[in-house]
Design a protein around this motif. Structure first.
Motif, short mmCIF file in Angstrom:
data_model
loop_
_atom_site.label_atom_id
_atom_site.label_comp_id
_atom_site.label_asym_id
_atom_site.label_seq_id
_atom_site.Cartn_x
_atom_site.Cartn_y
_atom_site.Cartn_z
N VAL A 1 -9.32 6.54 -1.20
CA VAL A 1 -8.20 5.75 -0.96
C VAL A 1 -8.32 4.38 -1.68
CG1 VAL A 1 -7.47 4.66 1.39
CG2 VAL A 1 -8.55 6.89 1.47
N PRO A 2 -7.71 4.37 -2.65
CA PRO A 2 -8.11 3.27 -3.75
C PRO A 2 -7.85 1.81 -2.85
CG PRO A 2 -6.75 4.67 -4.67
CD PRO A 2 -6.90 5.29 -3.39
N ALA A 3 -6.92 1.78 -1.93
CA ALA A 3 -6.77 0.48 -1.35
C ALA A 3 -8.11 0.02 -0.40
CB ALA A 3 -5.64 0.51 -0.34
N SER A 4 -8.84 1.21 0.02
CA SER A 4 -10.02 0.82 0.40
C SER A 4 -11.03 -0.18 -0.29
CB SER A 4 -10.73 2.07 0.94
OG SER A 4 -11.47 2.70 -0.22
N ALA B 1 7.16 10.38 -14.70
CA ALA B 1 5.68 11.06 -14.25
C ALA B 1 4.69 10.17 -14.43
CB ALA B 1 5.83 12.35 -15.03
N GLN B 2 4.76 9.02 -15.44
CA GLN B 2 3.67 8.53 -15.78
C GLN B 2 4.01 6.98 -15.59
OE1 GLN B 2 3.10 9.30 -19.95
NE2 GLN B 2 0.98 9.99 -19.24
N ALA B 3 3.01 6.26 -15.42
CA ALA B 3 3.31 4.55 -15.24
C ALA B 3 2.08 3.95 -15.85
CB ALA B 3 3.22 4.18 -13.74
N LEU B 4 2.16 2.71 -16.15
CA LEU B 4 1.08 1.88 -16.38
C LEU B 4 0.75 0.88 -15.12
CD1 LEU B 4 2.46 0.19 -19.76
CD2 LEU B 4 1.00 2.05 -19.53
N THR B 5 -0.33 0.58 -14.90
CA THR B 5 -0.82 0.05 -13.68
C THR B 5 -2.26 -0.84 -14.11
OG1 THR B 5 -1.49 0.24 -11.45
CG2 THR B 5 -2.43 1.88 -12.78
N GLN B 6 -2.21 -1.97 -13.50
CA GLN B 6 -3.40 -2.77 -13.40
C GLN B 6 -4.38 -2.00 -12.43
OE1 GLN B 6 -3.13 -6.75 -11.80
NE2 GLN B 6 -1.44 -7.21 -13.17
N GLY B 7 -5.64 -1.92 -12.85
CA GLY B 7 -6.77 -1.15 -12.26
C GLY B 7 -7.14 -1.88 -11.06
N VAL B 8 -7.92 -0.97 -10.11
CA VAL B 8 -8.49 -1.56 -8.93
C VAL B 8 -9.25 -2.86 -9.23
CG1 VAL B 8 -10.08 -1.16 -6.90
CG2 VAL B 8 -8.35 0.43 -7.60
N ALA B 9 -10.20 -2.65 -10.64
CA ALA B 9 -11.06 -3.91 -10.95
C ALA B 9 -10.15 -5.10 -11.23
CB ALA B 9 -12.05 -3.20 -12.04
N ILE C 1 0.64 -1.27 0.02
CA ILE C 1 0.08 -0.06 -0.09
C ILE C 1 0.93 1.15 -0.11
CG2 ILE C 1 -0.29 -0.13 2.58
CD1 ILE C 1 -3.02 1.12 2.28
N GLY C 2 0.42 2.20 -0.86
CA GLY C 2 1.40 3.50 -0.87
C GLY C 2 1.17 4.32 0.29
N GLY C 3 1.91 5.26 0.46
CA GLY C 3 1.69 6.25 1.72
C GLY C 3 0.46 6.95 1.75
N ASN C 4 -0.04 7.15 0.52
CA ASN C 4 -1.07 7.72 0.03
C ASN C 4 -2.38 7.09 -0.21
OD1 ASN C 4 -0.65 6.78 -2.29
ND2 ASN C 4 -0.44 8.88 -3.33
N GLY C 5 -2.39 5.69 0.23
CA GLY C 5 -3.24 4.66 -0.05
C GLY C 5 -3.47 4.23 -1.36
N HIS C 6 -2.59 4.39 -1.99
CA HIS C 6 -2.70 3.54 -3.42
C HIS C 6 -2.47 2.26 -3.47
CE1 HIS C 6 1.68 4.54 -4.71
NE2 HIS C 6 1.62 3.51 -4.31
N ILE C 7 -2.77 1.60 -4.51
CA ILE C 7 -2.83 0.09 -4.58
C ILE C 7 -2.15 0.22 -6.03
CG2 ILE C 7 -3.78 -1.35 -2.95
CD1 ILE C 7 -6.11 -1.60 -4.52
#
Ligand code: GLP
Length: 243
Positions: free
Chosen positions: A216-219, A175-183, A130-136
């Protein structure tokens, strides 16, 4: 949820979850995460590999990747997962699929990655920090919780948090990334969230005990029926309930 005293115990508890999945199905699909949080688990898995645990029939998907780094850049997350895990176990390199941030058509790359996960029959166990800002993964605050793999902009905090992988040169952090989504993440059949250290106490409490919110995406992990949480004492310090 388990709250443990130190990184060694966190590593053993996390490795137990991975080992159970491998024993249930040697050809399982593992979802891997980079960062310092899962590192004790990877160290323990490498030790168990030396004691006979095999990953030879498994395959793996990596959560996220920076955009624009040269293929041989050590800061790439695919390089990090090789250093942290793949170099130390027998999971074949060609059975790891990761988002490739070097290609011209990033949207097509995200679609390819999603299709590859579907072709593999989905992820059996997804590891998460989990990121410091609640990201996953790299789903930053404000991300749509229904999103799938895509191009994202990284926040200033996330870039600063990850500057250590770039010799502390903030300007060198993409400044950019690729990421799997929360879904995408929630589609995994089982999730394992691991967090250590006092810096994670706030985001862990918000993620597990606060409202489910895009802020808070990790929520969103609260919505998954098969979530295991492994914390050390400092990361659990903000929780009202431990159970
Ligand atoms: C990074 C990664 C995440 C990771 C998070 C926490 O930005 N994209 O997948 O979970 O930061 O990292 P760490 O475990 O090093 O604190």
């Amino acid at each position: 949820m388990v709250v443990l005293a130190d990184a060694g115990a966190v590593g053993r508890a996390g490795a137990d979850v991975v080992e159970r999945v491998l024993q249930a199905n040697a050809a399982c699909v593992l979802g891997l995460a980079t960062g310092s949080s899962p590192r004790p688990i990877y160290r323990e898995l490498a030790r168990r590999y030396r004691d006979g645990l095999t990953f030879a029939a498994a395959r793996a998907f990596l959560l996220d990747e920076y955009v624009g780094l040269p293929a041989d850049h050590p800061g790439r997350l695919v390089a990090a997962i090789r250093r942290d895990l793949l170099d130390h176990v027998d999971l074949p390199l060609d059975r790891l699929d990761s988002l490739d941030g070097t290609v011209a058509d990033l949207d097509a790359e995200c679609a390819r990655h999603e299709a590859a996960i579907a072709d593999a029959g989905g992820v059996d166990l997804q590891l998460l920090g989990i990121g410091g800002n609640g990201h996953i993964a790299f789903n930053e605050p404000g991300s749509w919780l229904g999103a799938r793999s895509r191009v994202v902009a990284l926040t200033a905090q996330t870039r600063a948090d990850n500057a250590a992988s770039f010799d502390d040169r903030l300007d060198d952090v993409p400044a950019q990334a690729l990421t799997q989504g929360v879904a995408t993440i929630l589609d995994a059949r089982q999730l394992l969230l691991v967090a250590s250290g006092p810096r994670k106490a706030g985001p862990v409490a918000l993620a597990l005990e606060g409202p489910v919110t895009a802020e808070v995406p990790a929520s969103a992990l609260q919505l998954h029926a098969q979530l295991t949480v492994v914390l050390d004492e400092p990361a659990a310090a903000g929780l009202a309930v431990r159970g």
